[in-house]
Enzyme design. Sequence first.
Site, short mmCIF file in Angstrom:
data_model
loop_
_atom_site.label_atom_id
_atom_site.label_comp_id
_atom_site.label_asym_id
_atom_site.label_seq_id
_atom_site.Cartn_x
_atom_site.Cartn_y
_atom_site.Cartn_z
N CYS B 37 -1.28 8.88 7.72
CA CYS B 37 -0.09 9.31 8.45
C CYS B 37 -0.11 10.79 8.79
CB CYS B 37 1.18 8.96 7.68
SG CYS B 37 1.17 9.62 6.02
N CYS B 105 2.53 7.83 -0.73
CA CYS B 105 3.23 9.12 -0.89
C CYS B 105 3.19 9.57 -2.34
CB CYS B 105 4.70 8.99 -0.46
SG CYS B 105 4.88 8.50 1.25
#
Lengths: 240, 127
Positions: B37, B105
């Site tokens: 990302c 994350c």
Amino acid sequence: MNILSEDTGSERGHFFEMAGESRPCWSCQSDQVTFFNCSSCTAIQQFLHDTDYFTSFNMGYKLNIDLDLLEKQYYELSRRFHPDYFQQKPKEEQEISLGNTAFLNKGYQTLKNPQKRAAYLVSLVEGDDHLPTEAPAELFEDIFEIQETLEEIRALDQSDEAEFKKLKTVLDVSLEKMREFELDEKEKLHSLFVKWDCIEADRKGGSFTDEQKGYLPQMKQILSHTAYLDRIINDMKAAV
Amino acid sequence: MSYSKKVIDHYSNPRNMGSFDKGDDEVGTGIVGAPECGDVMKLQLKISGGVIEDARFKTFGCGSAIASSSLATEWVKGKTIDEAFEIKNTEIVTELNLPPVKIHCSVLAEDAIKAAIADYKKKNNEG
């Protein structure tokens, strides 16, 4: 072998062989069809959609292609299918003409661009057209700095030209570095093109060789990097 | 997908956001990124006598990445280097209730802690 060198004898090209084999004419069911139209009722045909872009533009499955030849083929094929020539024809033919033209436009845009061309080949071979966008791991520090600078620019008071100039200089240095990195990636891609084409030149039909398939993961990685770099370069350009 | 309350809390009130001087010998800096990302995270630890006295982070990314790094800075404070090294991304996932698509994350936050420790050790010739 040029598919556009008219319909005479064995020089008709692979499209004509292909067309007759696949389906009869959609309109009159005659099997006397060419790639472009039916020899019996003259109706336009949609065999383009049975092919892939490499085949329809008669470029072979090569990655380094002659762009002038591609353009020439594109114009010639577009001319054969152009919707203007079908305005007086039945609705079905108008629709096929439109569909073929859209196919050609998309194919031309895809083959013209080296990254898109390679991505398309990968999707053909692997049957999956999802290509990820991936940031090169060695660039994260730079990316972080770029994001920080972009944030500062966004937060900047519009009147503060001196500060903007300073930040722009910082960003320009990073931009140059990203461009250089992207250029390196493109060169790596190009050398893979050469290797692929080398094997492709010796391949006599059949499926792609294992060696060719072995180049695909590397190509994919480079393409995912260039996609990411394009994005961040655009962000940077938009900011200044 | 909706964020959990804890993610929203960290996202709206990030703890320990900011930076330390990278050149300080007592500061270890870890910059990591998620290739998929493009999220990037900087985590810094201020270490004295083997104990993490303070921490700072700055993250450019989604709410989960920000929350993961914010939480990580809270957790490492007061821990020894060895203890901080043991923090697992799964603990962050559990604490923040991260959905599967956001697990990377938490991995980023774990990697950032480890990278910061490695940087500190390298600076102080302990690596």
